[in-house]
Enzyme design. Structure first.
Site, PDB file in Angstrom:
ATOM      1  N   HIS A  82      40.817  31.303 -15.398  1.00 63.30           N
ATOM      2  CA  HIS A  82      40.134  32.479 -15.945  1.00 63.30           C
ATOM      3  C   HIS A  82      41.141  33.601 -16.224  1.00 63.30           C
ATOM      4  O   HIS A  82      41.164  34.178 -17.321  1.00 63.30           O
ATOM      5  CB  HIS A  82      39.062  32.960 -14.956  1.00 63.30           C
ATOM      6  CG  HIS A  82      38.376  34.226 -15.364  1.00 63.30           C
ATOM      7  ND1 HIS A  82      37.117  34.247 -15.923  1.00 63.30           N
ATOM      8  CD2 HIS A  82      38.768  35.531 -15.301  1.00 63.30           C
ATOM      9  CE1 HIS A  82      36.764  35.505 -16.190  1.00 63.30           C
ATOM     10  NE2 HIS A  82      37.753  36.303 -15.811  1.00 63.30           N
ATOM     11  N   GLU A  83      41.974  33.892 -15.235  1.00 64.64           N
ATOM     12  CA  GLU A  83      42.924  35.005 -15.404  1.00 64.64           C
ATOM     13  C   GLU A  83      43.968  34.678 -16.469  1.00 64.64           C
ATOM     14  O   GLU A  83      44.408  35.558 -17.205  1.00 64.64           O
ATOM     15  CB  GLU A  83      43.589  35.339 -14.065  1.00 64.64           C
ATOM     16  CG  GLU A  83      42.619  35.797 -12.987  1.00 64.64           C
ATOM     17  CD  GLU A  83      41.737  36.974 -13.399  1.00 64.64           C
ATOM     18  OE1 GLU A  83      42.202  37.830 -14.175  1.00 64.64           O
ATOM     19  OE2 GLU A  83      40.568  37.018 -12.960  1.00 64.64           O
TER      20      GLU A  83
ATOM     21  N   HIS B 211      42.713  35.679 -19.725  1.00 64.25           N
ATOM     22  CA  HIS B 211      42.992  37.093 -20.043  1.00 64.25           C
ATOM     23  C   HIS B 211      44.446  37.264 -20.485  1.00 64.25           C
ATOM     24  O   HIS B 211      44.729  37.965 -21.461  1.00 64.25           O
ATOM     25  CB  HIS B 211      42.748  37.974 -18.821  1.00 64.25           C
ATOM     26  CG  HIS B 211      41.296  38.128 -18.463  1.00 64.25           C
ATOM     27  ND1 HIS B 211      40.310  38.353 -19.402  1.00 64.25           N
ATOM     28  CD2 HIS B 211      40.673  38.110 -17.250  1.00 64.25           C
ATOM     29  CE1 HIS B 211      39.143  38.472 -18.784  1.00 64.25           C
ATOM     30  NE2 HIS B 211      39.326  38.311 -17.487  1.00 64.25           N
TER      31      HIS B 211
ATOM     32  N   HIS C  64      36.059  38.916 -21.596  1.00 67.26           N
ATOM     33  CA  HIS C  64      34.952  38.225 -20.933  1.00 67.26           C
ATOM     34  C   HIS C  64      33.942  37.688 -21.940  1.00 67.26           C
ATOM     35  O   HIS C  64      33.636  38.333 -22.940  1.00 67.26           O
ATOM     36  CB  HIS C  64      34.262  39.170 -19.945  1.00 67.26           C
ATOM     37  CG  HIS C  64      35.055  39.351 -18.694  1.00 67.26           C
ATOM     38  ND1 HIS C  64      35.020  40.494 -17.929  1.00 67.26           N
ATOM     39  CD2 HIS C  64      35.921  38.515 -18.060  1.00 67.26           C
ATOM     40  CE1 HIS C  64      35.819  40.350 -16.888  1.00 67.26           C
ATOM     41  NE2 HIS C  64      36.385  39.160 -16.956  1.00 67.26           N
TER      42      HIS C  64
END
Lengths: 410, 79
Positions: free
Chosen positions: A115-116, A119, A125
């Site tokens: 997930h990170e 980014h 998101h």
């Protein structure tokens, strides 16, 4: 999906600076490697680990406070991790979490790392709660795979993975997107004349003043030499309307007419200049306000507030400048803010300083030439600012110093 | 009106993650309709029943572990 930015290269390095104490080293490393692989499986990206030196993406674990990160964590639960957008590359995990792998207990390191990294690669998101890029951790999934929205997002940034692209070593070439700047510059301006096109508190705390085709730095002890704007920012025209640097994203935005140019340091971002569609053309000024991390754009008697990292509803703007910035003139020629939230507006030969409550302080407006440009009144002949092009006679002289820009030019 | 601890916690959450913006003009208070709109947006983005009220499901959702970055959702983007 939401796109926050992209790397201008597809072959990235990463470095794992430390690992959680809750997992064996080889398990934690394997989880992080797998996290990278989710993305490289669907986009033409490669990731190479380095053990020392600078890496594009840097992963580390820190506690409630860190000397190297301004965002604190909050102990077990709640916030698990955070990451910077491209091309910054920091990925931080809360070391107080119970990081696990292969179990429903604790927090799965592989999924959160993926997930990170999303980014760090430029994804914001997703509104699909089952997507990896959803803001809330959905728990351990033994057969985890990316959601179609995650795949669509990363492929919107970097394209689809194809066999031909695999193994390519060279970096993408930056294609020129703007015609060359005209070679005949306007006359070299006189900093002591007072009026400016734009002012900017730029990267590394340097203050830049723009006038005509020229830019110079301003420090407490004097001015740097004048450079052509295009000599520092290739592809950028002179006679700008406004300039603003965002420490939040490390982007510099320049505005002229109906176009915006975006640079990171002195390199133009791909795809720029772009047309200004959602705010009016020919802006007067722009500033970044650190207290709410927003960019403010000014034109006439109105302003727009823009969030770089989230869709902004511009239908509520422009709003009247006077409603927020008390005592400021309409049609400012330039504006800039300081790290502590104070703001300066420039118009003609004067400037107005606002406190953190955005009210003009007592004793303003003051003279730009005297208080910013180190000019002093003089009765004898005028000394040109620099170079052999005479500056306009203003009855003032300017103190120049060796340029604080030299290092950046190198 | 003064907020209770649960409401204050919810407003802090909505502020921290970008659902609610501190008003730049005027007072430091949020209008109830702004909080309701932010709650509705959060509920819609979280696939919860949209009531604009701080109900139990919304509180539970706000306590779930999550990423520290802001969310990009507002009524316009959700449309």
């Amino acid at each position: 999906y939401l796109l926050l930015g992209r790397w201008r290269k597809k072959h990235l390095t990463f470095r794992i600076l430390n690992l959680p104490s809750t997992l064996p080293t080889h398990t934690a490393r394997a989880a992080v490697h797998q996290a990278f692989q989710y993305w490289s499986n669907v986009a033409p990206l490669t990731f190479r680990e380095v053990q020392a030196g600078r890496a594009d993406i840097r992963l580390s674990f820190h506690g409630r406070k860190s000397l190297y990160c301004s965002k604190n964590f909050d102990g077990p639960g709640r916030v698990l991790a955070h990451a910077d957008i491209p091309e910054l590359g920091s990925v931080h995990f809360d070391e107080d979490e119970l990081w696990t792998e292969g179990t429903y207990r604790g927090v799965n390191l592989r999924i959160i790392a993926a997930h990170e990294l999303g980014h760090a690669l430029g994804l914001g998101h997703s509104r699909y709660t089952q997507a990896l890029m959803a803001p809330v951790y959905a728990g351990y999934r033994p057969y985890f795979k990316l959601h179609p929205d995650d795949v669509a997002g990363i492929q919107a940034l970097y394209g689809k993975k194809s066999p031909e692209i695999e193994g390519e070593e060279e970096e993408e070439a930056e294609l020129p997107t703007v015609p060359p700047v005209p070679t005949q510059p306007s006359p070299m301006p006189d900093p002591c004349s007072g009026d400016l096109d734009a002012m900017m508190l730029g990267p590394h705390g340097k203050t830049y003043a723009f006038k005509g085709d020229y830019v110079w730095t301003v420090t407490e002890s004097g001015l740097g030499p004048l450079f052509r704007v295009s000599a520092l920012w290739e592809g950028l025209p002179g006679n700008l309307d406004a300039a603003v640097y965002s420490p939040r994203t490390q982007q510099i935005y320049f505005f002229k007419g109906d176009k915006v140019w975006c640079y990171m340091n002195f390199r133009m971002n791909r795809g720029y200049p772009k047309k200004l569609n959602r705010v009016g053309p020919s802006l007067d000024a722009a500033l970044y306000w650190p207290l709410n991390q927003k960019v403010f754009l000014f034109k006439g008697s109105g302003y727009w507030q823009w969030d770089e990292l989230a869709p902004t509803d511009f239908s509520r703007y422009p709003k009247p400048i006077k409603g927020l910035f008390t005592g400021v003139p309409d049609q400012p020629s330039a504006a800039m803010s300081w790290r502590d939230g104070r703001v300066d507006f420039f118009k003609g030969k004067h400037y107005w300083r606002l406190n953190r409550q955005l009210q003009v302080e007592k004793g303003y407006p003051r003279d730009i030439a005297q208080n910013w440009m180190h000019c002093r009144s003089q009765t004898s002949d005028h000394t040109p600012a620099s170079g052999d092009t005479p500056a306009s006679a203003t009855g003032t002289t300017v103190d120049t110093i060796s340029s604080p820009m030299d290092t950046t030019l190198n | 009106p003064a907020l209770g601890p649960a409401e204050k916690e919810a407003v802090d959450y909505l502020l921290q993650y970008g659902y609610l913006e501190k008003p730049l003009e005027g007072s430091d208070f949020f209008r109830p309709e702004d909080i309701m709109e932010a709650l509705s947006t959060f509920q819609e983005a979280s696939e919860l029943p949209v009531s604009g009220q701080l109900d139990g499901a919304t509180r539970v959702r706000m306590r779930q572990p999550r990423c520290g970055l802001e969310d990009p959702f507002n009524q316009k983007t959700l449309k």
